[in-house]
Write an enzyme that holds these catalytic residues in place. Structure first.
Site, mmCIF file in Angstrom:
data_model
loop_
_atom_site.group_PDB
_atom_site.id
_atom_site.type_symbol
_atom_site.label_atom_id
_atom_site.label_comp_id
_atom_site.label_asym_id
_atom_site.label_seq_id
_atom_site.Cartn_x
_atom_site.Cartn_y
_atom_site.Cartn_z
ATOM 1 N N ASP A 30 0.350 -1.686 0.409
ATOM 2 C CA ASP A 30 -0.037 -0.166 0.090
ATOM 3 C C ASP A 30 1.081 1.422 0.211
ATOM 4 O O ASP A 30 1.084 1.556 0.876
ATOM 5 C CB ASP A 30 -0.795 -0.078 0.868
ATOM 6 C CG ASP A 30 -1.850 1.157 1.320
ATOM 7 O OD1 ASP A 30 -1.190 2.087 0.252
ATOM 8 O OD2 ASP A 30 -2.621 1.375 2.029
ATOM 9 N N HIS A 145 -4.721 11.597 14.437
ATOM 10 C CA HIS A 145 -5.354 11.826 13.344
ATOM 11 C C HIS A 145 -7.476 10.804 13.637
ATOM 12 O O HIS A 145 -8.342 11.087 12.817
ATOM 13 C CB HIS A 145 -5.525 11.061 11.826
ATOM 14 C CG HIS A 145 -4.235 12.454 11.087
ATOM 15 N ND1 HIS A 145 -4.825 13.359 10.681
ATOM 16 C CD2 HIS A 145 -3.254 12.009 11.132
ATOM 17 C CE1 HIS A 145 -3.611 13.745 10.775
ATOM 18 N NE2 HIS A 145 -2.303 12.768 10.743
ATOM 19 N N ASP A 182 3.340 18.400 13.992
ATOM 20 C CA ASP A 182 3.155 17.503 13.126
ATOM 21 C C ASP A 182 3.245 18.249 11.702
ATOM 22 O O ASP A 182 2.339 18.742 12.109
ATOM 23 C CB ASP A 182 2.095 16.726 12.939
ATOM 24 C CG ASP A 182 1.965 15.438 12.483
ATOM 25 O OD1 ASP A 182 2.767 13.997 12.784
ATOM 26 O OD2 ASP A 182 1.444 15.356 11.209
ATOM 27 N N HIS A 184 0.699 17.193 9.001
ATOM 28 C CA HIS A 184 -0.478 17.242 9.092
ATOM 29 C C HIS A 184 -1.822 17.879 10.719
ATOM 30 O O HIS A 184 -1.117 17.833 11.510
ATOM 31 C CB HIS A 184 -0.667 15.455 8.962
ATOM 32 C CG HIS A 184 -0.175 15.005 7.522
ATOM 33 N ND1 HIS A 184 0.652 14.402 8.073
ATOM 34 C CD2 HIS A 184 -0.369 14.978 7.026
ATOM 35 C CE1 HIS A 184 1.544 13.581 6.790
ATOM 36 N NE2 HIS A 184 0.745 14.083 6.404
ATOM 37 N N ASP A 275 7.671 15.157 11.420
ATOM 38 C CA ASP A 275 7.398 15.026 9.971
ATOM 39 C C ASP A 275 6.920 16.762 8.673
ATOM 40 O O ASP A 275 7.637 16.686 7.741
ATOM 41 C CB ASP A 275 5.929 14.401 9.571
ATOM 42 C CG ASP A 275 5.091 14.806 9.895
ATOM 43 O OD1 ASP A 275 4.706 15.418 10.632
ATOM 44 O OD2 ASP A 275 3.767 14.082 9.986
ATOM 45 N N TYR A 315 8.917 10.489 9.028
ATOM 46 C CA TYR A 315 9.447 9.260 8.854
ATOM 47 C C TYR A 315 10.507 9.602 7.889
ATOM 48 O O TYR A 315 10.753 8.321 6.625
ATOM 49 C CB TYR A 315 7.951 9.333 7.380
ATOM 50 C CG TYR A 315 6.288 9.399 7.953
ATOM 51 C CD1 TYR A 315 6.111 8.419 8.487
ATOM 52 C CD2 TYR A 315 5.922 10.868 7.836
ATOM 53 C CE1 TYR A 315 4.482 8.522 9.154
ATOM 54 C CE2 TYR A 315 4.638 10.733 8.511
ATOM 55 C CZ TYR A 315 4.096 9.976 9.205
ATOM 56 O OH TYR A 315 3.149 9.446 10.017
#
Length: 340
Positions: A30, A145, A182, A184, A275, A315
């Protein structure tokens, strides 16, 4: 008080890590999820060992979060789905994972997610009881999230949101600051506390005029909370990539810190995704690991130093592990490095 405590105990910083959380991994191909690897945790811990930081910390064991603790934030349906995955085969896990946006289940995911919750709560207990001044929990799967009723963006249970509710309940706290650095938007955390004035939530995030994941209208700057919680949600959307140290410091100086000092939190929780650091394929930002030392140092001036840092994303393994080390060094009271 913290200084006296840390002298007496040789260290006033908790570190929570359990190798079992590396067993949660992607079993099929994925391209969306393949960056969330077990090495994110192990390489961060190994770098802390290399810098001799582990031995300077108070090592606090992780535990499993209880069902009651998870239900402080999540629905019983969500909990039951997560529990059911322990006995599924790969095909069933893959099919179920497809129901969610960017999430994968492994037979050990439920156990790891409970450890991530419990590790976060152990950190809150260590800080609130005065056993330590501050600390960091290295956990996965991450949490910011995940929503009341859904896994999302690599997150199953919202570790930081659960710990905020837990701290309010157990320690009677009335003002908790959550800082989400973060790259995001932690939309799960925003949704959970949208109407809650006892939690001030700050998130900066790559946004690019809603083009960047999770691509939500409510990640924009005009989402400030609802009802009684209006004014207690702060979004700082970056509409371009390449943000550097000076941008991050400006955001803290001009946006977050004035509001944070006025709010006067009793506890600070950091959704600590790296990240947002240089080299990360997700963020494409230019802030160096040293900037996280400075951000951490600023937050240590709030809540009498009661600061809990909980790992979210990150990451690029080298950037991630260096940034984790910078954060822990600062929590330990080392001088912050000069910044470019």
């Amino acid at each position: 008080f913290c200084f006296v405590l840390s002298v007496a105990m040789a260290s006033g910083t908790a570190l929570i890590y359990d190798e079992e959380m590396t067993t949660h991994k992607l079993l099929w191909s994925d391209p969306v999820c393949d960056i969330e690897v077990p090495e994110r945790l192990s390489s961060s811990y190994e770098q802390l060992e290399r810098y001799h930081l582990v031995e300077r910390c108070v090592c606090v064991p992780a535990r499993e979060g209880s069902e009651e603790e998870i239900l402080l934030v999540h629905s019983s349906e969500h909990l039951e789905v997560a529990k059911s995955t322990q006995t599924m085969n790969e095909e069933e896990l893959k099919r179920l994972s497809g129901n969610y946006d960017a999430f994968f289940f492994h037979p050990n995911t439920y156990r790891c997610a409970r450890l991530a919750v419990g590790a976060t709560l152990q950190l809150v207990d260590a800080v609130m009881s005065g056993k330590v001044c501050n600390g960091m929990a290295l956990v996965r799967p991450p949490g910011h999230h995940s929503q009341r009723n859904a896994a999302n963006g690599f997150c199953l249970f919202n570790n930081v949101a659960i710990s905020a509710e837990y701290a309010k309940l157990k320690y009677g706290l009335q003002r908790i600051l959550i800082v989400d650095w973060d790259v995001h938007h932690g939309q799960g955390t925003q949704y959970i506390f949208a109407e809650d004035p006892s939690v001030l939530y700050f998130s900066w995030h790559r946004y690019e005029h809603q083009e960047f994941w999770p691509s939500l209208k409510e990640s924009d700057y005009d989402a400030v909370g609802l009802g009684k919680g209006k004014g207690f949600n702060i979004n700082l959307p970056w509409n371009k990539v390449g943000m550097g140290n000076s941008d991050y410091l400006a955001a803290f100086f001009h946006v977050l810190l004035p509001m944070a000092f006025e709010f006067d939190p009793e506890l600070v929780l950091v959704s600590s995704g790296y990240d947002s650091g240089i080299g990360d394929p997700e963020g494409q930002m230019n802030a160096t690991p040293e900037v996280f030392a400075h951000l951490t140092h600023f937050l240590m001036q709030l809540a009498n130093g009661k600061l809990c840092v909980i790992l979210e994303g990150g990451y690029h393994l080298k950037s991630l592990s260096e940034s984790v080390c910078m954060t822990v060094k600062t929590l330990l009271g080392d001088p912050v490095p000069q910044i470019t």
